[in-house]
Design a protein around this motif. Structure first.
Motif, PDB file in Angstrom:
ATOM      1  N   PRO A 177      -0.618   3.528   8.877  1.00 16.81           N
ATOM      2  CA  PRO A 177      -1.332   3.004   7.713  1.00 16.81           C
ATOM      3  C   PRO A 177      -2.173   4.041   6.987  1.00 16.81           C
ATOM      4  O   PRO A 177      -2.164   4.102   5.757  1.00 16.81           O
ATOM      5  CB  PRO A 177      -2.209   1.895   8.316  1.00 16.81           C
ATOM      6  CG  PRO A 177      -1.538   1.521   9.585  1.00 16.81           C
ATOM      7  CD  PRO A 177      -0.927   2.789  10.107  1.00 16.81           C
ATOM      8  N   TYR A 178      -2.918   4.869   7.743  1.00 15.49           N
ATOM      9  CA  TYR A 178      -3.773   5.847   7.074  1.00 15.49           C
ATOM     10  C   TYR A 178      -2.938   6.907   6.351  1.00 15.49           C
ATOM     11  O   TYR A 178      -3.232   7.273   5.212  1.00 15.49           O
ATOM     12  CB  TYR A 178      -4.711   6.515   8.076  1.00 15.49           C
ATOM     13  CG  TYR A 178      -5.710   7.439   7.409  1.00 15.49           C
ATOM     14  CD1 TYR A 178      -6.846   6.920   6.808  1.00 15.49           C
ATOM     15  CD2 TYR A 178      -5.503   8.811   7.361  1.00 15.49           C
ATOM     16  CE1 TYR A 178      -7.760   7.744   6.168  1.00 15.49           C
ATOM     17  CE2 TYR A 178      -6.405   9.649   6.732  1.00 15.49           C
ATOM     18  CZ  TYR A 178      -7.535   9.117   6.128  1.00 15.49           C
ATOM     19  OH  TYR A 178      -8.426   9.938   5.495  1.00 15.49           O
ATOM     20  N   ALA A 179      -1.868   7.383   7.029  1.00 17.43           N
ATOM     21  CA  ALA A 179      -1.014   8.382   6.384  1.00 17.43           C
ATOM     22  C   ALA A 179      -0.344   7.810   5.140  1.00 17.43           C
ATOM     23  O   ALA A 179      -0.232   8.490   4.105  1.00 17.43           O
ATOM     24  CB  ALA A 179       0.047   8.872   7.376  1.00 17.43           C
ATOM     25  N   ALA A 180       0.094   6.549   5.212  1.00 17.99           N
ATOM     26  CA  ALA A 180       0.711   5.915   4.054  1.00 17.99           C
ATOM     27  C   ALA A 180      -0.300   5.762   2.916  1.00 17.99           C
ATOM     28  O   ALA A 180       0.020   5.976   1.738  1.00 17.99           O
ATOM     29  CB  ALA A 180       1.286   4.562   4.446  1.00 17.99           C
ATOM     30  N   GLY A 181      -1.532   5.370   3.268  1.00 20.64           N
ATOM     31  CA  GLY A 181      -2.565   5.255   2.243  1.00 20.64           C
ATOM     32  C   GLY A 181      -2.897   6.601   1.616  1.00 20.64           C
ATOM     33  O   GLY A 181      -3.084   6.701   0.389  1.00 20.64           O
ATOM     34  N   TRP A 182      -2.974   7.642   2.437  1.00 21.94           N
ATOM     35  CA  TRP A 182      -3.235   8.993   1.920  1.00 21.94           C
ATOM     36  C   TRP A 182      -2.142   9.416   0.949  1.00 21.94           C
ATOM     37  O   TRP A 182      -2.427   9.943  -0.142  1.00 21.94           O
ATOM     38  CB  TRP A 182      -3.317   9.971   3.097  1.00 21.94           C
ATOM     39  CG  TRP A 182      -3.562  11.402   2.696  1.00 21.94           C
ATOM     40  CD1 TRP A 182      -4.765  12.009   2.484  1.00 21.94           C
ATOM     41  CD2 TRP A 182      -2.551  12.388   2.435  1.00 21.94           C
ATOM     42  NE1 TRP A 182      -4.574  13.324   2.110  1.00 21.94           N
ATOM     43  CE2 TRP A 182      -3.229  13.589   2.075  1.00 21.94           C
ATOM     44  CE3 TRP A 182      -1.163  12.393   2.467  1.00 21.94           C
ATOM     45  CZ2 TRP A 182      -2.551  14.751   1.756  1.00 21.94           C
ATOM     46  CZ3 TRP A 182      -0.484  13.553   2.155  1.00 21.94           C
ATOM     47  CH2 TRP A 182      -1.164  14.721   1.800  1.00 21.94           C
ATOM     48  N   LEU A 183      -0.880   9.186   1.317  1.00 24.36           N
ATOM     49  CA  LEU A 183       0.228   9.539   0.435  1.00 24.36           C
ATOM     50  C   LEU A 183       0.188   8.714  -0.847  1.00 24.36           C
ATOM     51  O   LEU A 183       0.459   9.228  -1.942  1.00 24.36           O
ATOM     52  CB  LEU A 183       1.559   9.329   1.164  1.00 24.36           C
ATOM     53  CG  LEU A 183       2.836   9.716   0.410  1.00 24.36           C
ATOM     54  CD1 LEU A 183       2.808  11.185   0.005  1.00 24.36           C
ATOM     55  CD2 LEU A 183       4.069   9.425   1.277  1.00 24.36           C
ATOM     56  N   GLY A 184      -0.182   7.430  -0.730  1.00 28.69           N
ATOM     57  CA  GLY A 184      -0.300   6.589  -1.920  1.00 28.69           C
ATOM     58  C   GLY A 184      -1.386   7.081  -2.864  1.00 28.69           C
ATOM     59  O   GLY A 184      -1.209   7.066  -4.091  1.00 28.69           O
ATOM     60  N   ASP A 185      -2.512   7.538  -2.317  1.00 28.49           N
ATOM     61  CA  ASP A 185      -3.581   8.081  -3.165  1.00 28.49           C
ATOM     62  C   ASP A 185      -3.120   9.352  -3.878  1.00 28.49           C
ATOM     63  O   ASP A 185      -3.451   9.583  -5.057  1.00 28.49           O
ATOM     64  CB  ASP A 185      -4.819   8.386  -2.318  1.00 28.49           C
ATOM     65  CG  ASP A 185      -5.536   7.131  -1.846  1.00 28.49           C
ATOM     66  OD1 ASP A 185      -5.424   6.098  -2.534  1.00 28.49           O
ATOM     67  OD2 ASP A 185      -6.194   7.177  -0.785  1.00 28.49           O
TER      68      ASP A 185
ATOM     69  N   GLY B 279       4.883   3.391  -3.321  1.00 28.52           N
ATOM     70  CA  GLY B 279       6.336   3.455  -3.170  1.00 28.52           C
ATOM     71  C   GLY B 279       6.826   4.598  -2.290  1.00 28.52           C
ATOM     72  O   GLY B 279       7.651   4.379  -1.385  1.00 28.52           O
ATOM     73  N   PRO B 280       6.369   5.849  -2.510  1.00 27.10           N
ATOM     74  CA  PRO B 280       6.808   6.947  -1.637  1.00 27.10           C
ATOM     75  C   PRO B 280       6.479   6.706  -0.165  1.00 27.10           C
ATOM     76  O   PRO B 280       7.221   7.145   0.722  1.00 27.10           O
ATOM     77  CB  PRO B 280       6.052   8.162  -2.191  1.00 27.10           C
ATOM     78  CG  PRO B 280       5.827   7.828  -3.632  1.00 27.10           C
ATOM     79  CD  PRO B 280       5.581   6.354  -3.648  1.00 27.10           C
ATOM     80  N   SER B 281       5.389   6.006   0.114  1.00 26.47           N
ATOM     81  CA  SER B 281       5.035   5.707   1.505  1.00 26.47           C
ATOM     82  C   SER B 281       6.053   4.768   2.137  1.00 26.47           C
ATOM     83  O   SER B 281       6.384   4.901   3.323  1.00 26.47           O
ATOM     84  CB  SER B 281       3.642   5.087   1.574  1.00 26.47           C
ATOM     85  OG  SER B 281       2.674   5.981   1.070  1.00 26.47           O
ATOM     86  N   LEU B 282       6.564   3.806   1.374  1.00 28.67           N
ATOM     87  CA  LEU B 282       7.584   2.899   1.890  1.00 28.67           C
ATOM     88  C   LEU B 282       8.864   3.656   2.230  1.00 28.67           C
ATOM     89  O   LEU B 282       9.518   3.386   3.243  1.00 28.67           O
ATOM     90  CB  LEU B 282       7.872   1.796   0.873  1.00 28.67           C
ATOM     91  CG  LEU B 282       6.727   0.796   0.630  1.00 28.67           C
ATOM     92  CD1 LEU B 282       7.055  -0.110  -0.547  1.00 28.67           C
ATOM     93  CD2 LEU B 282       6.460  -0.044   1.874  1.00 28.67           C
ATOM     94  N   LEU B 283       9.230   4.620   1.394  1.00 25.47           N
ATOM     95  CA  LEU B 283      10.432   5.417   1.664  1.00 25.47           C
ATOM     96  C   LEU B 283      10.235   6.313   2.885  1.00 25.47           C
ATOM     97  O   LEU B 283      11.157   6.475   3.699  1.00 25.47           O
ATOM     98  CB  LEU B 283      10.781   6.260   0.434  1.00 25.47           C
ATOM     99  CG  LEU B 283      11.223   5.486  -0.808  1.00 25.47           C
ATOM    100  CD1 LEU B 283      11.457   6.447  -1.977  1.00 25.47           C
ATOM    101  CD2 LEU B 283      12.485   4.683  -0.530  1.00 25.47           C
ATOM    102  N   ALA B 284       9.043   6.895   3.015  1.00 25.64           N
ATOM    103  CA  ALA B 284       8.767   7.729   4.191  1.00 25.64           C
ATOM    104  C   ALA B 284       8.819   6.887   5.470  1.00 25.64           C
ATOM    105  O   ALA B 284       9.339   7.336   6.505  1.00 25.64           O
ATOM    106  CB  ALA B 284       7.397   8.392   4.042  1.00 25.64           C
ATOM    107  N   ALA B 285       8.309   5.658   5.409  1.00 25.26           N
ATOM    108  CA  ALA B 285       8.358   4.776   6.571  1.00 25.26           C
ATOM    109  C   ALA B 285       9.802   4.459   6.952  1.00 25.26           C
ATOM    110  O   ALA B 285      10.158   4.432   8.137  1.00 25.26           O
ATOM    111  CB  ALA B 285       7.600   3.481   6.271  1.00 25.26           C
ATOM    112  N   ALA B 286      10.659   4.242   5.946  1.00 18.68           N
ATOM    113  CA  ALA B 286      12.075   3.958   6.221  1.00 18.68           C
ATOM    114  C   ALA B 286      12.733   5.140   6.923  1.00 18.68           C
ATOM    115  O   ALA B 286      13.539   4.958   7.849  1.00 18.68           O
ATOM    116  CB  ALA B 286      12.805   3.632   4.919  1.00 18.68           C
ATOM    117  N   ALA B 287      12.398   6.357   6.510  1.00 16.46           N
ATOM    118  CA  ALA B 287      12.977   7.544   7.144  1.00 16.46           C
ATOM    119  C   ALA B 287      12.558   7.639   8.611  1.00 16.46           C
ATOM    120  O   ALA B 287      13.375   7.971   9.486  1.00 16.46           O
ATOM    121  CB  ALA B 287      12.546   8.798   6.379  1.00 16.46           C
ATOM    122  N   LEU B 288      11.296   7.345   8.911  1.00 16.39           N
ATOM    123  CA  LEU B 288      10.825   7.388  10.294  1.00 16.39           C
ATOM    124  C   LEU B 288      11.520   6.329  11.148  1.00 16.39           C
ATOM    125  O   LEU B 288      11.842   6.564  12.318  1.00 16.39           O
ATOM    126  CB  LEU B 288       9.315   7.181  10.335  1.00 16.39           C
ATOM    127  CG  LEU B 288       8.471   8.329   9.763  1.00 16.39           C
ATOM    128  CD1 LEU B 288       7.011   7.910   9.634  1.00 16.39           C
ATOM    129  CD2 LEU B 288       8.581   9.577  10.636  1.00 16.39           C
TER     130      LEU B 288
END
Length: 389
Positions: A352-360, A366-375
Motif C-alpha cells: 500500500p505505501y509503495a503504491a501510494g508513493w508511486l501514485g503521488d 493507475g501505474p500502481s495497479l499495473l505494477a501490482a499485476a506484474a508482482l
C-alpha cells in the motif's frame, strides 16, 4: 457426559463470520471509506497507504505471535480473542481523526485479525477431514463467503451513505462497521468453542520442510505484495475516472458477490492438486483483474475487472490451506498456516505505501495497479514450480 456434536455447516458459518470481521470489515472496508477520509483529512496518497501499511505491520506481529502462542494455547482460543478485539478496534477507529490514533487502531486491527485469520483455516480443515471435496469447499466458503459478504454489505451501503452525508461522515462509517462486527461475535465465539480440536504440535515434532515449500512461500509473498493495492485504491481510481456513487457501489457489490461464489469455481482445482498449481492459477486471475481497469478504461472494463478479481482474490488463502492439509500432518497445520501468514504479511506491508508513493509521483493510481499485476504474475511463476511434498 460428552456434549452433542455440532452441525459442521453452522460451525463453518460462525468461523466465516470471523473472516467477515477480520478480513472483510477489518481490512477491506478501508478501501471504501478511504476516499472520504482522504478528502476530509487532506491526506496524500502516501499517508492513506501508510494506514494500510500500519495494518500490515500489525498483521506481521499477529502472525508471528500466533506461531508462538500455538505452543501454549489452542487455535480456538486464539480465534476467539482475535475476533473480539478486532471488533472493538473497528469501533474505536471512528472515534478520533488524528493520524496517530488511526495508525494505532489499524495496527491493532491487523494484530488481532491475524490471530483469527491464522487459526480459522486450521479449525475449518478439521470439519470434514475425511472428505477431500467437501473439505475443499468448506475451506473455500470460509474465506470466500466471509470476506465477500462483508464487501457486498459495505459496497451496497457505504458509498451511498458517504455521498449523501458528505466526506466528514466517515467516522459514522467505521461505527456502523464496528457495530456489525460486534453483532457477529456470539455465533463466531460459539463456533470457536464447538469446532473440532486441532492436535497440538509437540516440541519434538519434525520441523516443517521449509526448503521443499519455498516456491509456495514465494508465490504467497507475490500475493501479499500485489492484491492489496487493488482493494486499497479501487475507489480512489474510480474517483479519478469521475465514476458516480451508483457505479462505485455496483462495482463493489459485484466484487463482493463474485468473492462469495468463488469457492464453487475453485473447489475442484483445490481437491485435485496438492502442488502449487492452484495458487499459480489464482494469482494469474488476480493479476488480470488488477490490470484491467487501466488497460480497458471505462465502465465495461471496471465491471469485468471486478468480476475477475472477485472470483479469484480470496481463493489464495484456501489454496495455501488446501496445500497444507494435503501435504502436512494435522498437528503441523496451525504452524504452517501461521508461517505462510507471516510471509504474506511481510510482503503486504510494502504494497500500500509503495503504491501510494508511486501514485503521488505519477499523479494517478493507475501505474500502481499495473505494477501490482506484474508482482502477482511473478508470484504465479514461483508457485507454478511448487511440487507436492
Amino acid at each position: 457426559m460428552s456434549r452433542p456434536e455440532a452441525n459442521p455447516w453452522l460451525v463453518l458459518t460462525g468461523l466465516s463470520l470471523g473472516v467477515l470481521v477480520t478480513n472483510g470489515f477489518g481490512r477491506f472496508a478501508y478501501g471504501l471509506i478511504l476516499p472520504a477520509m482522504r478528502a476530509d483529512l487532506d491526506w496524500s496518497y502516501a499517508q492513506a497507504g501508510w494506514l494500510n501499511t500500519a495494518n500490515a505491520l500489525g498483521y506481521i506481529a499477529g502472525a508471528v505471535g500466533t506461531m508462538l502462542a500455538l505452543r501454549r494455547l489452542a487455535p480456538a482460543r486464539l480465534f476467539a480473542i482475535g475476533l473480539a478485539v478486532t471488533a472493538l478496534s473497528l469501533v474505536a477507529t471512528g472515534l478520533v481523526p488524528a493520524l496517530w490514533w488511526q495508525s494505532l487502531w489499524r495496527f491493532l486491527t491487523g494484530l488481532f485479525g491475524a490471530l483469527s485469520f491464522s487459526t480459522a483455516g486450521a479449525l475449518a480443515a478439521r470439519l470434514w477431514a475425511g472428505d477431500p471435496r467437501r473439505n475443499a469447499l468448506g475451506i473455500g466458503i470460509l474465506f470466500g463467503s466471509g470476506g465477500g459478504s462483508a464487501i457486498v454489505l459495505c459496497g451496497a451501503t457505504l458509498p451511498a451513505m458517504l455521498s449523501g452525508w458528505g466526506d466528514a461522515a466517515w467516522p459514522w462509517a467505521w461505527l456502523i462497521v464496528g457495530g456489525l462486527s460486534l453483532a457477529c461475535l456470539p455465533l463466531g465465539l460459539w463456533a470457536a468453542w464447538r469446532a473440532p480440536a486441532v492436535p497440538r504440535r509437540s516440541a519434538d515434532a519434525p520441523p516443517l520442510p521449509l526448503r521443499a515449500m519455498s516456491a509456495q512461500f514465494l508465490g504467497y509473498a507475490g500475493f501479499g505484495l500485489g492484491y492489496i493495492v487493488y482493494l486499497t485504491f479501487l475507489s480512489s481510481w474510480m474517483r479519478e475516472q469521475a465514476a458516480g456513487t451508483l457505479q462505485v457501489a455496483l462495482v463493489w457489490v459485484l466484487l463482493g458477490g463474485c468473492i462469495t461464489v468463488s469457492p464453487l469455481l475453485w473447489r475442484g482445482v483445490f481437491a485435485r492438486h496438492a502442488s502449487g498449481r492452484p495458487l499459480a492459477l489464482v494469482l494469474c486471475a488476480i493479476a488480470a483483474g488488477s490490470a484491467l481497469p487501466v488497460l480497458w478504461a471505462g465502465p465495461a472494463g471496471l465491471v469485468v475487472s471486478a468480476a475477475v478479481f472477485g472470483l479469484s482474490v480470496f481463493m489464495a488463502p484456501p489454496a495455501i490451506t488446501s496445500f497444507t492439509r494435503q501435504n502436512l500432518p494435522p498437528e503441523s497445520w496451525g504452524s504452517a498456516i501461521s508461517l505462510f501468514t507471516v510471509v504474506f504479511a511481510v510482503a503486504q506491508t510494502l504494497g500500500p505505501y509503495a503504491a501510494g508513493w508511486l501514485g503521488d509521483r505519477t499523479g494517478s493510481i493507475g501505474p500502481s495497479l499495473l505494477a501490482a499485476a506484474a508482482l502477482l504474475l511473478l508470484g504465479a511463476l514461483a508457485a507454478s514450480r511448487q511440487k507436492a511434498l
